[in-house]
Design a protein around this motif. Structure first.
Motif, PDB file in Angstrom:
ATOM      1  N   PRO A 271       4.665  10.206  -0.588  1.00 17.27           N
ATOM      2  CA  PRO A 271       3.771  10.807  -1.587  1.00 17.27           C
ATOM      3  C   PRO A 271       3.534  12.290  -1.291  1.00 17.27           C
ATOM      4  O   PRO A 271       3.073  12.631  -0.196  1.00 17.27           O
ATOM      5  CB  PRO A 271       2.460  10.010  -1.434  1.00 17.27           C
ATOM      6  N   PRO A 287       6.019   7.989  -4.168  1.00 17.02           N
ATOM      7  CA  PRO A 287       4.607   7.653  -3.949  1.00 17.02           C
ATOM      8  C   PRO A 287       4.368   6.332  -3.245  1.00 17.02           C
ATOM      9  O   PRO A 287       3.344   6.141  -2.610  1.00 17.02           O
ATOM     10  CB  PRO A 287       4.029   7.624  -5.372  1.00 17.02           C
ATOM     11  N   GLY A 288       5.326   5.402  -3.285  1.00 16.50           N
ATOM     12  CA  GLY A 288       5.071   4.071  -2.719  1.00 16.50           C
ATOM     13  C   GLY A 288       5.240   3.979  -1.217  1.00 16.50           C
ATOM     14  O   GLY A 288       4.877   2.966  -0.608  1.00 16.50           O
ATOM     15  N   ALA A 291       2.413   2.654   1.071  1.00 16.46           N
ATOM     16  CA  ALA A 291       1.397   1.947   0.270  1.00 16.46           C
ATOM     17  C   ALA A 291       1.684   0.443   0.324  1.00 16.46           C
ATOM     18  O   ALA A 291       2.645   0.014   0.955  1.00 16.46           O
ATOM     19  CB  ALA A 291       1.432   2.461  -1.162  1.00 16.46           C
ATOM     20  N   ASN A 292       0.840  -0.349  -0.301  1.00 16.22           N
ATOM     21  CA  ASN A 292       1.084  -1.796  -0.459  1.00 16.22           C
ATOM     22  C   ASN A 292       1.137  -2.558   0.867  1.00 16.22           C
ATOM     23  O   ASN A 292       1.732  -3.634   0.953  1.00 16.22           O
ATOM     24  CB  ASN A 292       2.404  -2.004  -1.253  1.00 16.22           C
ATOM     25  N   THR A 371      -2.719   0.797   3.543  1.00 16.60           N
ATOM     26  CA  THR A 371      -1.761   1.902   3.668  1.00 16.60           C
ATOM     27  C   THR A 371      -1.388   2.174   5.129  1.00 16.60           C
ATOM     28  O   THR A 371      -2.148   1.878   6.041  1.00 16.60           O
ATOM     29  CB  THR A 371      -2.378   3.230   3.132  1.00 16.60           C
ATOM     30  N   GLU A 460       7.910   2.895 -10.475  1.00 13.35           N
ATOM     31  CA  GLU A 460       7.772   4.197  -9.790  1.00 13.35           C
ATOM     32  C   GLU A 460       7.118   4.094  -8.412  1.00 13.35           C
ATOM     33  O   GLU A 460       7.200   5.017  -7.600  1.00 13.35           O
ATOM     34  CB  GLU A 460       6.991   5.191 -10.670  1.00 13.35           C
ATOM     35  N   HIS A 461       6.441   2.972  -8.113  1.00 11.38           N
ATOM     36  CA  HIS A 461       5.827   2.818  -6.787  1.00 11.38           C
ATOM     37  C   HIS A 461       6.688   1.985  -5.831  1.00 11.38           C
ATOM     38  O   HIS A 461       6.285   1.752  -4.687  1.00 11.38           O
ATOM     39  CB  HIS A 461       4.423   2.224  -6.908  1.00 11.38           C
TER      40      HIS A 461
END
Ligand code: FAD
Length: 511
Positions: A271, A287-288, A291-292, A371, A460-461
């Protein structure tokens, strides 16, 4: 082997990295370099199954902590393996697949080709199961490198716990780790002839003689080398010096759910806003990355025992229950395990628990996501890990429902001879819903099943495509626990083997 060039560079010799290095180097035309930050030599206690808890905090553990959690106002120890075998060298040796619904959930969120039926040949290929006569040969492997089987010498707490679960109406699962059943049963353990079998033992060490495979331990990958959108290789630190290695076909990240996103971020892939914040030049805005983050939080009921509990000779938890707290759940949403020692979180202070045992519950399909972020531009600085446990509204109530299921089992007659009293949470914990929620928050531990930080998908992520290549970069893929789009209803190691087995086919085909 001479010269700097390899066809594949695999970063991280953990569960996935050992599988990948072994499978990719089967083709003797292919030159493979495997880099590992930790040691080549195993610690003597790694081989001794019941000694595994002592490996936490050892040199074979990165010994991370989360940032303070909203749930308990405290940090949570977050172990992960470091050295040949990675986390498979320090883990608790449960070797279970998730219920098939977990993988079909991956397929439904963009993981085309990653449903249970597609992964099944790779689960099968990875293992040789004991007790083959009672297994479904279409489901379980009979010739793979990883030897697994149920406890040979069964602990009496596990036997009594299983009987207690069945006595209150739970079903017996004949092969609880096969992926098709729910209920309680003896789980498989990655123990063979009384010794741990890590991925290094089963996959890597037997093939170290191959001239086309080079393993560099005590070697930290510090940065991916990019030319535009093409990954050319990797910069690494070995014996205090920086070096570069170049790959002709692909660099494969297998540094785990913390290490893989951290290396992408240090390399300027992630990101943009976060990279700018920590002073890393953004090369690919993805961006991913990081994340997740998902994990299985756990909690438990602790009992004082009437008598001495015999010391465990296996992994301290030999029976698993895969159950649903809600009928409407898409699959089993909690796991219950009988542990032959009393366990509680550091965030729950109190007197010594003495002689006892634990009925452990873990949330298998949490909705909370967290994250992995950098704390600064230096690769020496530990990453910021924030799993955000219990921040999704339903998660706390599911673990509370699991505690109720566990208590019913804990009170059942087959455990009478062991149960003196329930010491945690004890009567005060059961006063009302709020007391139980507070107990679950304070007795928060990780089951160490991290995943999701470089997830498969096409939105996109997502970080990697279903073929595991990193979006927006050529010559770079990720193949470890970090690609799991969402959590699975089991301990993660067997699934990482299957991911890496399939990855070896996908990546090997690009040679
Ligand atoms: C204490 C503990 C208990 C567990 N118990 C169980 C269990 O009983 N059953 C189960 O199924 N699962 C269990 N797990 C989880 C399971 O072991 C992991 O999900 C699995 O091993 C992850 O595999 P991986 O390849 O993604 O990562 P890892 O096995 O963690 O491998 C990543 C490797 O990459 C290396 N690395 C990282 N960064 C770099 C870098 N920059 N350069 C070079 N090398 C790098 C690391 O040192 C490590 O060796 C447990 C995990 C832990 C920590």
């Amino acid at each position: 082997m001479s010269g700097p060039d390899y066809d594949y560079i695999v970063i991280g010799a953990g569960s996935a990295g050992c599988v990948l290095a072994a499978r990719l180097s089967e083709d003797d035309r292919v030159r493979v370099l495997l880099l590992e930050a930790g040691s080549f030599e195993p610690l003597p206690t790694m081989a001794v199954p019941p000694a595994w808890p002592s490996l936490g905090g050892s040199e074979a553990d990165w010994a991370d902590h989360t940032v303070p959690q909203i749930a308990n106002g405290d940090t949570v120890p977050f172990p992960r393996g470091r050295g040949l075998g990675g986390s498979s060298s320090i883990n608790a040796m449960n070797f279970l697949r998730g219920h098939w619904t977990s993988y079909d959930a991956w397929a439904s969120v963009g993981g085309t080709g990653w449903g249970f039926d597609a992964l099944l040949p790779y689960f099968v290929r990875s293992e040789t199961v004991a007790d083959q006569a009672r297994r479904d040969p279409g489901l379980r492997g009979q010739a793979g490198p990883q030897r697994v089987g149920p406890a040979v010498e069964r602990h009496p707490i596990s036997s009594a716990g299983l009987a207690a679960a069945l006595s209150v109406g739970h079903r017996l699962a004949r092969d609880v780790g096969g992926g098709r059943e729910e209920g309680f049963g003896w789980g498989d353990l990655s123990i063979a002839d009384g010794r741990r079998q890590s991925a290094a033992d089963s996959y890597l060490r037997p093939v170290l003689v191959r001239p086309n495979l080079r393993v560099l331990a005590d070697t930290m990958a510090t940065r991916l080398l990019l030319n535009g959108d093409r990954c050319l290789g990797v910069e690494y630190r070995h014996a205090g010096h920086l070096h570069e290695a170049r790959s002709r076909t692909e660099v494969v990240l297998a540094a785990g759910a913390v290490g893989s996103p951290a290396l992408l971020l240090h390399s300027g892939i992630g990101p943009r806003a976060h990279l700018q914040q920590v002073g890393v030049r953004a090369l690919v805005d993805l961006p991913g990355v990081g994340a997740n983050l998902h994990d299985h939080p756990m909690c438990g009921l602790v009992y004082r025992a009437t008598t001495t509990v015999p010391p465990g000779v296996n992994n301290h938890g030999e029976v698993q229950g895969l159950v649903r707290t809600h009928r409407a759940s898409t699959g089993p949403d909690v796991q219950i395990q009988f542990v032959d020692v009393p366990l509680r979180a550091p965030s729950l202070p109190g007197p010594d628990l003495g002689e006892g045992y634990t009925i452990m519950v873990a949330l298998m399909l949490p909705e909370s996501r967290g994250t992995v972020r950098l704390s600064g531009g230096s690769t020496e600085a530990p990453p910021l890990i924030d799993p955000r446990y219990y921040t999704a509204p339903g998660d706390l109530d599911t673990i509370v429902a699991a505690l109720h299921l566990a208590r019913r089992i804990g009170d059942a007659a087959p455990l009478d001879r062991w149960r003196a009293e329930e010491v945690l949470p004890g009567p005060a914990g059961w006063q009302d819903l709020e007391s139980l929620r507070a107990y679950a928050r304070r007795n928060l531990r990780t089951y160490s099943h991290y995943g999701g930080t470089c997830r498969i998908g096409t939105d996109e992520h997502a970080v990697v495509s279903p073929d595991l290549t990193v979006h927006g970069v050529t010559g770079l893929s990720v193949a470890d626990a970090s690609v799991m789009p969402c959590p699975i209803s089991a301990n993660t190691n067997a699934t990482v083997y299957a991911i890496a087995e399939r990855a070896a086919d996908l990546i090997g085909a690009r040679f």
